[in-house]
Scaffold this motif. Structure first.
Motif, PDB file in Angstrom:
ATOM      1  N   VAL A  45      16.879  43.600 -29.678  1.00 42.42           N
ATOM      2  CA  VAL A  45      17.545  43.547 -30.988  1.00 42.42           C
ATOM      3  C   VAL A  45      17.419  44.899 -31.690  1.00 42.42           C
ATOM      4  CG1 VAL A  45      17.533  42.432 -33.265  1.00 42.42           C
ATOM      5  CG2 VAL A  45      17.188  41.055 -31.187  1.00 42.42           C
ATOM      6  N   ALA A  46      16.222  45.465 -31.687  1.00 40.05           N
ATOM      7  CA  ALA A  46      16.017  46.749 -32.365  1.00 40.05           C
ATOM      8  C   ALA A  46      16.889  47.835 -31.731  1.00 40.05           C
ATOM      9  CB  ALA A  46      14.543  47.142 -32.332  1.00 40.05           C
ATOM     10  N   ASN A  47      17.026  47.817 -30.416  1.00 42.16           N
ATOM     11  CA  ASN A  47      17.903  48.789 -29.745  1.00 42.16           C
ATOM     12  C   ASN A  47      19.352  48.615 -30.176  1.00 42.16           C
ATOM     13  OD1 ASN A  47      15.904  50.070 -28.315  1.00 42.16           O
ATOM     14  ND2 ASN A  47      16.170  48.854 -26.445  1.00 42.16           N
ATOM     15  N   ALA A  48      19.779  47.357 -30.279  1.00 42.83           N
ATOM     16  CA  ALA A  48      21.155  47.098 -30.723  1.00 42.83           C
ATOM     17  C   ALA A  48      21.362  47.637 -32.134  1.00 42.83           C
ATOM     18  CB  ALA A  48      21.449  45.600 -30.667  1.00 42.83           C
ATOM     19  N   LEU A  49      20.333  47.523 -32.964  1.00 42.68           N
ATOM     20  CA  LEU A  49      20.444  48.028 -34.343  1.00 42.68           C
ATOM     21  C   LEU A  49      20.605  49.547 -34.350  1.00 42.68           C
ATOM     22  CD1 LEU A  49      17.816  45.841 -36.195  1.00 42.68           C
ATOM     23  CD2 LEU A  49      20.299  45.641 -36.200  1.00 42.68           C
ATOM     24  N   ARG A  50      19.916  50.221 -33.439  1.00 47.71           N
ATOM     25  CA  ARG A  50      20.060  51.678 -33.376  1.00 47.71           C
ATOM     26  C   ARG A  50      21.470  52.067 -32.909  1.00 47.71           C
ATOM     27  NH1 ARG A  50      14.333  51.391 -32.960  1.00 47.71           N
ATOM     28  NH2 ARG A  50      14.353  50.425 -30.914  1.00 47.71           N
ATOM     29  N   LYS A  51      22.081  51.223 -32.076  1.00 47.21           N
ATOM     30  CA  LYS A  51      23.447  51.521 -31.622  1.00 47.21           C
ATOM     31  C   LYS A  51      24.480  51.304 -32.728  1.00 47.21           C
ATOM     32  CE  LYS A  51      22.562  50.067 -26.862  1.00 47.21           C
ATOM     33  NZ  LYS A  51      22.894  49.091 -25.811  1.00 47.21           N
ATOM     34  N   THR A  52      24.268  50.296 -33.566  1.00 45.91           N
ATOM     35  CA  THR A  52      25.303  49.923 -34.538  1.00 45.91           C
ATOM     36  C   THR A  52      25.100  50.573 -35.906  1.00 45.91           C
ATOM     37  OG1 THR A  52      24.035  47.907 -34.942  1.00 45.91           O
ATOM     38  CG2 THR A  52      25.932  47.705 -33.481  1.00 45.91           C
ATOM     39  N   ALA A  53      23.971  51.232 -36.116  1.00 48.11           N
ATOM     40  CA  ALA A  53      23.725  51.859 -37.424  1.00 48.11           C
ATOM     41  C   ALA A  53      24.613  53.082 -37.601  1.00 48.11           C
ATOM     42  CB  ALA A  53      22.257  52.269 -37.538  1.00 48.11           C
ATOM     43  N   VAL A  54      24.904  53.413 -38.854  1.00 51.81           N
ATOM     44  CA  VAL A  54      25.604  54.663 -39.142  1.00 51.81           C
ATOM     45  C   VAL A  54      24.661  55.810 -38.764  1.00 51.81           C
ATOM     46  CG1 VAL A  54      26.529  56.120 -40.990  1.00 51.81           C
ATOM     47  CG2 VAL A  54      26.938  53.645 -41.016  1.00 51.81           C
ATOM     48  N   PRO A  55      25.121  56.746 -37.914  1.00 47.14           N
ATOM     49  CA  PRO A  55      24.223  57.842 -37.513  1.00 47.14           C
ATOM     50  C   PRO A  55      23.762  58.659 -38.725  1.00 47.14           C
ATOM     51  CG  PRO A  55      26.218  57.807 -36.154  1.00 47.14           C
ATOM     52  CD  PRO A  55      26.430  56.825 -37.260  1.00 47.14           C
ATOM     53  N   PHE A  56      22.516  59.048 -38.738  1.00 46.40           N
ATOM     54  CA  PHE A  56      21.937  59.852 -39.824  1.00 46.40           C
ATOM     55  C   PHE A  56      22.058  59.153 -41.179  1.00 46.40           C
ATOM     56  CE2 PHE A  56      23.477  63.102 -36.722  1.00 46.40           C
ATOM     57  CZ  PHE A  56      22.243  63.632 -36.357  1.00 46.40           C
ATOM     58  N   GLY A  57      22.084  57.815 -41.167  1.00 47.27           N
ATOM     59  CA  GLY A  57      22.297  57.078 -42.420  1.00 47.27           C
ATOM     60  C   GLY A  57      21.167  57.235 -43.417  1.00 47.27           C
ATOM     61  N   VAL A  58      19.932  57.319 -42.928  1.00 49.34           N
ATOM     62  CA  VAL A  58      18.796  57.412 -43.856  1.00 49.34           C
ATOM     63  C   VAL A  58      18.498  58.893 -44.097  1.00 49.34           C
ATOM     64  CG1 VAL A  58      16.430  56.726 -44.325  1.00 49.34           C
ATOM     65  CG2 VAL A  58      17.902  55.245 -42.939  1.00 49.34           C
ATOM     66  N   THR A  59      18.731  59.340 -45.304  1.00 48.74           N
ATOM     67  CA  THR A  59      18.565  60.765 -45.604  1.00 48.74           C
ATOM     68  C   THR A  59      17.094  61.180 -45.482  1.00 48.74           C
ATOM     69  OG1 THR A  59      18.101  60.454 -47.944  1.00 48.74           O
ATOM     70  CG2 THR A  59      20.439  60.626 -47.310  1.00 48.74           C
ATOM     71  N   GLN A  60      16.877  62.488 -45.361  1.00 51.27           N
ATOM     72  CA  GLN A  60      15.499  62.978 -45.288  1.00 51.27           C
ATOM     73  C   GLN A  60      14.757  62.703 -46.597  1.00 51.27           C
ATOM     74  OE1 GLN A  60      14.682  64.215 -42.195  1.00 51.27           O
ATOM     75  NE2 GLN A  60      12.638  63.746 -42.948  1.00 51.27           N
ATOM     76  N   ILE A  61      15.486  62.759 -47.695  1.00 53.89           N
ATOM     77  CA  ILE A  61      14.865  62.459 -48.993  1.00 53.89           C
ATOM     78  C   ILE A  61      14.340  61.026 -48.981  1.00 53.89           C
ATOM     79  CG2 ILE A  61      15.268  62.311 -51.488  1.00 53.89           C
ATOM     80  CD1 ILE A  61      17.531  64.355 -51.147  1.00 53.89           C
ATOM     81  N   ALA A  62      15.165  60.113 -48.489  1.00 54.67           N
ATOM     82  CA  ALA A  62      14.758  58.708 -48.428  1.00 54.67           C
ATOM     83  C   ALA A  62      13.596  58.526 -47.455  1.00 54.67           C
ATOM     84  CB  ALA A  62      15.944  57.842 -48.021  1.00 54.67           C
ATOM     85  N   GLN A  63      13.679  59.165 -46.304  1.00 53.03           N
ATOM     86  CA  GLN A  63      12.607  59.035 -45.304  1.00 53.03           C
ATOM     87  C   GLN A  63      11.278  59.518 -45.879  1.00 53.03           C
ATOM     88  OE1 GLN A  63      13.477  60.593 -41.336  1.00 53.03           O
ATOM     89  NE2 GLN A  63      15.658  60.201 -41.580  1.00 53.03           N
ATOM     90  N   ASP A  64      11.297  60.690 -46.484  1.00 50.83           N
ATOM     91  CA  ASP A  64      10.039  61.256 -46.985  1.00 50.83           C
ATOM     92  C   ASP A  64       9.510  60.480 -48.186  1.00 50.83           C
ATOM     93  OD1 ASP A  64      10.475  63.019 -44.973  1.00 50.83           O
ATOM     94  OD2 ASP A  64      10.654  64.818 -46.215  1.00 50.83           O
ATOM     95  N   ALA A  65      10.414  60.014 -49.036  1.00 47.57           N
ATOM     96  CA  ALA A  65       9.974  59.219 -50.188  1.00 47.57           C
ATOM     97  C   ALA A  65       9.380  57.894 -49.722  1.00 47.57           C
ATOM     98  CB  ALA A  65      11.138  58.977 -51.141  1.00 47.57           C
ATOM     99  N   ALA A  66       9.951  57.313 -48.669  1.00 46.23           N
ATOM    100  CA  ALA A  66       9.423  56.042 -48.154  1.00 46.23           C
ATOM    101  C   ALA A  66       8.026  56.243 -47.571  1.00 46.23           C
ATOM    102  CB  ALA A  66      10.374  55.463 -47.109  1.00 46.23           C
ATOM    103  N   VAL A  67       7.839  57.329 -46.830  1.00 51.75           N
ATOM    104  CA  VAL A  67       6.502  57.613 -46.281  1.00 51.75           C
ATOM    105  C   VAL A  67       5.508  57.810 -47.419  1.00 51.75           C
ATOM    106  CG1 VAL A  67       5.139  59.315 -44.999  1.00 51.75           C
ATOM    107  CG2 VAL A  67       7.356  58.554 -44.094  1.00 51.75           C
ATOM    108  N   ALA A  68       5.901  58.583 -48.420  1.00 53.55           N
ATOM    109  CA  ALA A  68       5.004  58.826 -49.558  1.00 53.55           C
ATOM    110  C   ALA A  68       4.699  57.519 -50.291  1.00 53.55           C
ATOM    111  CB  ALA A  68       5.635  59.841 -50.508  1.00 53.55           C
ATOM    112  N   SER A  69       5.685  56.624 -50.362  1.00 57.54           N
ATOM    113  CA  SER A  69       5.465  55.333 -51.035  1.00 57.54           C
ATOM    114  C   SER A  69       4.441  54.490 -50.292  1.00 57.54           C
ATOM    115  CB  SER A  69       6.769  54.540 -51.118  1.00 57.54           C
ATOM    116  OG  SER A  69       7.704  55.208 -51.901  1.00 57.54           O
ATOM    117  N   LEU A  70       4.546  54.498 -48.970  1.00 61.60           N
ATOM    118  CA  LEU A  70       3.575  53.724 -48.189  1.00 61.60           C
ATOM    119  C   LEU A  70       2.170  54.279 -48.413  1.00 61.60           C
ATOM    120  CD1 LEU A  70       5.601  53.276 -44.886  1.00 61.60           C
ATOM    121  CD2 LEU A  70       4.977  51.478 -46.506  1.00 61.60           C
TER     122      LEU A  70
END
Ligand SMILES: *Cc1c(COP(=O)(O)O)cnc(C)c1O
Length: 367
Positions: free
Chosen positions: A248-273
């Protein structure tokens, strides 16, 4: 080559042909933006400003937005895998959990297939189902606002591909307890994917509510959906994720919009955790506010579900719009649906204004 005539003869000129399935989807009407002096209690957002460390991480990432983001979302994925003690291959991220939910539908269902969900529940479920060309199968909530899991099971056919379970349910706030949910999952056919949407899990204080990640581990057809938009306060950055078994997770990687999660979002999410302790203090404060609002409403005579999310629900039916208008006139923006009104728990002042509107409105109901 001869060009085809510009119009179909005998008919009015036509525009591009759009997929007929889109006709069933309501055109998005943006909600009234809350004026500068109004409290926005309409989208279940976290009312607090970003934590300083999280804001810094986002600002730092903004300095290189001429570059594409890390396509593998590797740092965030590793952090999530560690925290939930799951393989990195089981984490799939997306543009908000709505983006992941859309990929889940695109990965499992197409024309002729069915997607089951409770109704009223999260408004994105029927939309993303129809975008995929699949058929939505809404199953009414019980009178008390609970998922009717028996009716949802009875709705399963050989065409069913996916079932959304929203726990706690948006917009009623009701939860499904462990025994009930396990019984349901055990009865769903193994080839049907069950998506447990836990957008509000951080606000749950009822110990009988299961953590979906415990349920997914030995059930290959169960997937958990989480978001950074609510408790973590990153709604505007659009990042969410699924925890799912590898196919299922592999299928999600195939169907997601490429580069959908911006670096700003990625880094903010890591900092939030990493700043989770400070964030959970805020969540605790919102849970206390929820208790104050619920107690206030009940003291006024309202019968309301026992919300485990960051909102409350008034089942006002046809008076919903009228109630929302009364709130807006008092400076709070709430979210009316045909069945009732959902009010997010926000800043204390906004919640208090809402309570005073509810008190006055209550008197117009019982006389
Ligand atoms: C708000 C919400 C989401 C999260 O949406 P994002 O796309 O992550 O912002 C998902 N599911 C439910 C039930 C929600 O209420």
């Amino acid at each position: 080559m001869k060009r085809r005539s510009r119009t179909v003869s005998g008919t009015a000129p036509q525009g591009p042909r759009l997929r007929p399935t889109l006709d069933g989807i309501p055109t998005y009407k943006p909600g009234k933006p809350a004026g500068a002096d109004a409290y926005k209690l309409s989208s279940n957002e976290n009312p607090y400003d970003p934590l300083p460390g999280v804001l810094e991480a986002a600002v730092k990432a903004a300095g290189s937005f001429n570059r594409y983001p890390d396509m593998g979302v590797s740092e965030l994925t590793a952090e999530l895998a560690r925290r939930f003690d799951v393989p990195v291959e089981h984490i799939a991220t997306g543009t908000g959990s709505v983006g992941v939910a859309q990929s889940l539908v695109l990965s499992t269902a197409g024309p002729g297939d069915e997607v089951i969900f409770a109704w009223r529940s999260f408004e994105a479920y029927p939309i993303i189902t129809q975008v995929a060309g699949a058929t939505p199968v809404p199953v009414p909530l019980t009178a008390g606002g609970d998922h009717d899991l028996d009716a949802m099971l009875a709705a399963v056919t050989e065409r069913t591909r996916l079932i959304f379970v929203c726990n706690p349910n948006n917009p009623t706030g009701n939860v499904i307890h462990r025994a009930e949910l396990e019984r349901f999952l055990d009865a769903v056919p193994a080839e049907v994917l069950v998506v447990v949407d836990e957008a509000y899990i951080e606000f749950i204080r009822d110990p009988e509510v299961p953590n979906g990640i415990d349920l997914y581990r030995d059930r290959p057809n169960v997937c958990v959906l989480r978001t950074f938009s609510k408790a973590y306060g990153l709604a505007g950055l659009r990042v969410g994720f699924a925890v799912a078994h590898e196919p299922v997770a592999n299928a999600l990687r195939k169907t997601a919009v490429p580069f959908g999660v911006t670096q700003i979002a990625q880094d903010a999410a890591v900092a939030s955790l990493r700043a989770e302790e400070a964030l959970m203090v805020r969540v605790d404060a919102l849970v206390e506010e929820r208790a104050r609002v619920v107690a206030g409403l009940r003291a006024q005579g309202w019968e309301i579900p026992d919300s485990q999310a960051n909102f409350v629900w008034l089942g006002l039916g046809e008076r919903s719009q009228e109630f929302a208008a009364a709130c807006a006139a008092a400076g709070v923006i709430v979210r009316p649906f045909p069945e009732g009104v959902r009010i997010s728990i926000g800043e204390a002042e906004g919640n208090t204004i809402f309570l005073s509107v509810a008190e006055a409105f209550r008197k117009t109901i019982d006389g």
